[in-house]
Design a protein around this motif. Structure first.
Motif, PDB file in Angstrom:
ATOM      1  N   THR A 111       0.849  -1.183   0.000  1.00 15.83           N
ATOM      2  CA  THR A 111       0.000   0.000   0.000  1.00 15.83           C
ATOM      3  C   THR A 111       0.885   1.234   0.000  1.00 15.83           C
ATOM      4  O   THR A 111       2.118   1.130   0.009  1.00 15.83           O
ATOM      5  CB  THR A 111      -0.916   0.012   1.228  1.00 15.83           C
ATOM      6  OG1 THR A 111      -0.102   0.170   2.411  1.00 15.83           O
ATOM      7  CG2 THR A 111      -1.702  -1.291   1.338  1.00 15.83           C
ATOM      8  N   THR A 112       0.258   2.383   0.026  1.00 13.93           N
ATOM      9  CA  THR A 112       1.050   3.624   0.033  1.00 13.93           C
ATOM     10  C   THR A 112       1.912   3.737   1.282  1.00 13.93           C
ATOM     11  O   THR A 112       2.911   4.474   1.293  1.00 13.93           O
ATOM     12  CB  THR A 112       0.115   4.836  -0.058  1.00 13.93           C
ATOM     13  OG1 THR A 112      -0.848   4.756   0.996  1.00 13.93           O
ATOM     14  CG2 THR A 112      -0.595   4.877  -1.404  1.00 13.93           C
ATOM     15  N   THR A 113       1.539   3.008   2.324  1.00 18.53           N
ATOM     16  CA  THR A 113       2.297   3.096   3.575  1.00 18.53           C
ATOM     17  C   THR A 113       3.511   2.189   3.608  1.00 18.53           C
ATOM     18  O   THR A 113       4.380   2.345   4.472  1.00 18.53           O
ATOM     19  CB  THR A 113       1.395   2.757   4.769  1.00 18.53           C
ATOM     20  OG1 THR A 113       0.894   1.429   4.615  1.00 18.53           O
ATOM     21  CG2 THR A 113       0.224   3.728   4.846  1.00 18.53           C
ATOM     22  N   PRO A 144       0.765  -1.326  -6.172  1.00 19.72           N
ATOM     23  CA  PRO A 144      -0.481  -1.557  -5.414  1.00 19.72           C
ATOM     24  C   PRO A 144      -0.855  -3.036  -5.388  1.00 19.72           C
ATOM     25  O   PRO A 144      -0.648  -3.766  -6.367  1.00 19.72           O
ATOM     26  CB  PRO A 144      -1.528  -0.743  -6.191  1.00 19.72           C
ATOM     27  CG  PRO A 144      -0.743   0.270  -6.956  1.00 19.72           C
ATOM     28  CD  PRO A 144       0.571  -0.380  -7.279  1.00 19.72           C
ATOM     29  N   ARG A 171      -4.481  -9.694  -0.243  1.00 25.74           N
ATOM     30  CA  ARG A 171      -5.632  -9.521  -1.115  1.00 25.74           C
ATOM     31  C   ARG A 171      -6.384 -10.828  -1.104  1.00 25.74           C
ATOM     32  O   ARG A 171      -5.969 -11.800  -0.480  1.00 25.74           O
ATOM     33  CB  ARG A 171      -5.220  -9.097  -2.530  1.00 25.74           C
ATOM     34  CG  ARG A 171      -4.671 -10.186  -3.411  1.00 25.74           C
ATOM     35  CD  ARG A 171      -4.130  -9.631  -4.719  1.00 25.74           C
ATOM     36  NE  ARG A 171      -5.018  -9.809  -5.848  1.00 25.74           N
ATOM     37  CZ  ARG A 171      -4.963 -10.836  -6.675  1.00 25.74           C
ATOM     38  NH1 ARG A 171      -4.099 -11.792  -6.474  1.00 25.74           N
ATOM     39  NH2 ARG A 171      -5.769 -10.916  -7.701  1.00 25.74           N
TER      40      ARG A 171
END
Length: 694
Positions: free
Chosen positions: A269-271, A285, A306
């Motif tokens: 993720t962006t983190t 992503p 996911r």
């Protein structure tokens, strides 16, 4: 933290591509091919088609002159359908006119164009290039581990698809997929003559046998071409060089390429990254994770990456795939289930859930393909479940019964059938298994009664499916008055199968002509799809024969009888009727001599293939041998004698219900109904000839 987060589909090129696709959905129709309006001509014999729901597809046409050539091409396309997952573009369906000039392969439309378009724009980044290289390696790995070689890997065949992949409720996403499987061949076979010299390995140009290393060389050539446009990474440049090694044995395989990417790249993720390298140069992503890349190790402390990552999270994924019901989806269920059962330490309930899905998927797959390899894998799955001897839910026992019935082993099916159906008489698996049991026993009237039973919490689609099964069973049972009453109650319908049943019913009740209703059906079926069921083709064939259109009927029969599903025991009546019509003979002739003679004459005409008489057909033919002409006796000799274990297996008497060894039962040569010695003096209600033990 080193590295950065990057979306491989963030370039302005991709939203512009979606806007262009949206405009095409509104474009005026130029013509029609089957159920698709054509809205653009992409190339000679290649059209952009729009389905009734607005979805766009590519229709590739190809010249074909004979029914046999059309059948071979359809068989090839159906083989391609099997491998259309794991980052490989599938063939949605085949549109063909039996005996006519055109056949089209219906392919998903990829609005993002190809990697060639991205390279030509010269604005691709190394992050995007690396992602497409990884996705391509995953697709090649999927083919290679099934013993297949693509043979024409090039930027033009690396496409960018966008959609929900058939899953209702799933957010549409971009995917990088490998296309053009028409050149695909088994490893060790002759490579396709259709290759692109600039991307063909040296040994491929020299005419060597197909080898996965050829695809790896093409992969390296594509990466090298892209790296010439960007400031790349040393490890990626080195990997491309290894793939371009002169000697095939010196090149890494697709799995090694994927592993190398896993040491440098990741997903998250962006983190931060959550999957792949501990300190990736770049991470993408999670939603862009290529299919079948879920074997990469997860980082510590990450509960769910996911939906397809993590053994237990695969259970809902398998259920969604089962609802999708396509051949690739069913094969994906088989793969996920067997991997989970083999590699994970699962709780009992989860293990039984995967086992049930494994068998359910293979039952459905066999119904669609009739392929011998699929039947063998179903046998392995059924034996394994029987060895376990447990069910997560009692009605699941009926799923195992279905498996044994598809394998024509009612003796092993019956205990599971009784257990599952008794547990829940309204459960769809129990009803389906009991109906299949009656069909194989030649009792179509009882099969219709099971289909007519009300189910619990059925949606409209499931209700319609059971209604269609009941109507077909009533027609097979000869219950014409009851069928006519139900059709009158239903009234005019836009369901083509109901209209076909009505046409055939009219022809069975008396002489018929080619009226407006029939002409409308002929136009509706002017193009035959690979998705057109065997039942529809058989009814279409019979309706045409009833109306004196013998050549038309024979062409449809010839196409249908070449489908492997006709070899399944449950379809033996349809096969016999199709074989009669293919020879322009009356499909209503119930004489066993005629049926066996038809089979034998077509066997000779087809070049005496490895297609012997099997199971009850073989038993009845041996009992009827003295009535057969030489051509049928030749097929009988080729088929051999019934196996002793099969003759010793027990089946039920169709009248008293007693269990007896098959070798001691009388058998109807037409419907395969069986009788014990005490009930064998009767005439079969279907009008077929009864064969008795010698």
């Amino acid at each position: 933290m080193s590295g950065r987060f990057a979306d491989p589909f963030a370039a302005p090129y991709f939203p512009r591509a979606l806007a262009a696709a949206a405009a095409l959905r509104q474009a005026p129709a130029l013509g029609r091919i089957g159920g698709y309006e054509t809205v653009a001509e992409l190339a000679p014999t290649v059209y952009l088609g729009r389905r009734a729901d607005g979805q766009l597809f590519v229709l590739k046409g190809s010249a074909a002159t004979t029914a046999a050539e059309l059948a071979r091409r359809e068989d090839e396309a159906l083989r391609l359908i099997r491998h259309g997952f794991g980052g490989v573009l599938t063939v949605e369906e085949v549109l063909g006119v039996p005996g006519g000039p055109v056949q089209h392969l219906c392919l998903p439309y990829c609005p993002g164009g190809s990697l060639r378009d991205r390279l030509a724009g010269k604005d691709i980044s190394v992050e995007e290039l690396a992602y497409h290289g990884l996705a391509l390696a995953c697709a090649l790995h999927q083919l290679h581990r099934h013993g297949l070689v693509h043979g024409d890997v090039k930027p033009e065949n690396v496409l960018f698809a966008h959609g929900d992949e058939g899953f209702a409720g799933r957010e549409p996403r971009w995917r990088t997929v490998l296309a053009d499987l028409e050149t695909m061949v088994p490893a060790g076979g002759r490579t396709s003559v259709r290759l692109t010299a600039a991307y063909a390995a040296p040994e491929q140009l020299a005419g060597a046998a197909a080898d996965p290393a050829m695809d790896v060389w093409a992969w390296g050539r594509i990466l090298r071409e892209g790296l010439d446009l960007v400031e790349g990474w040393d490890w990626l440049d080195e990997l491309a060089g290894q793939a371009l090694a002169e000697q095939p044995g010196a090149r890494p395989d697709a799995e090694a390429i994927i592993a190398n990417f896993g040491r440098h790249l990741g997903f998250g993720t962006t983190t931060g990254p959550q999957l792949g390298a501990d300190r990736p140069l770049v991470w993408y992503p999670l939603g862009t994770l290529p299919d079948l890349l879920d074997s990469w190790p997860r980082r510590a402390g990450v509960a769910t990456i996911r939906q397809s990552v993590g053994w237990l999270a695969w259970l809902p994924e398998c259920h969604r795939l089962y609802e999708l019901g396509t051949v690739p989806a069913l094969l994906r269920i088989e793969e996920l289930s067997t991997r989970a059962l083999r590699e994970a330490e699962l709780a009992r309930a989860a293990a039984l859930g995967f086992t049930c899905l494994w068998v359910k998927a293979l039952v459905e797959l066999v119904e669609k393909t009739g392929d011998t390899a699929d039947l063998h894998r179903l046998l392995v799955a059924a034996q394994e479940w029987e060895r376990v001897g447990e069910f997560e839910h009692e009605p699941d026992a009926a799923v195992l019964a279905q498996a044994w019935l598809m394998l024509d082993n009612p003796e092993r099916a019956l205990p599971h059938l009784n257990r599952g159906y008794t547990a829940d008489r309204e459960h769809p698996s129990g009803r389906a298994a009991l109906r299949l049991h009656h069909l194989l026993a030649g009792d179509f009237e009882l099969a219709a009664q099971i289909a007519a039973q009300p189910g619990r919490d059925e949606d409209e689609g499931m209700h319609t499916r059971w209604l269609l099964l009941m109507l077909g069973d009533l027609l097979a049972a000869g219950e014409h008055a009851e069928l006519a009453r139900l059709l009158d109650r239903i009234g005019p319908s836009n369901i083509d199968l109901i209209a076909l049943i009505g046409c055939v019913l009219a022809g069975r009740r008396g002489p018929v002509t080619a009226d407006a209703r029939w002409r409308g059906l002929r136009e509706h079926f002017r193009t035959i799809s690979s998705g057109t069921s065997l039942k529809k083709l058989a009814l279409l064939t019979e309706a045409a024969f009833q109306r004196g259109e013998y050549d038309y009927a024979a062409s449809r029969a010839d196409l249908a009888r070449r489908r492997k599903v006709t070899r399944l025991p449950v379809n033996h009546l349809e096969r016999a009727a199709l074989e009669a019509v293919a020879l322009q003979r009356d499909p209503a002739d119930r004489a066993l001599t005629a049926r066996l003679t038809n089979r034998a004459e077509l066997w000779v005409a087809d070049g005496r293939p490895a297609d012997p008489l099997l199971r009850l057909d073989l038993v009845t033919a041996h009992r009827w041998a003295e009535h057969l002409p030489p051509v049928a006796r030749e097929l009988l000799a080729f088929s051999g004698t019934p196996a002793a274990p099969m003759l010793a297996s027990t089946r039920l008497c169709g009248d008293c219900g007693g269990a007896e060894p098959l070798g001691e039962l009388a058998i109807c040569g037409r419907c395969h109904r069986t009788w014990c010695a005490g009930c064998a003096d009767q005439v079969c209600r279907c009008g077929g000839e009864v064969t008795r033990p010698h």
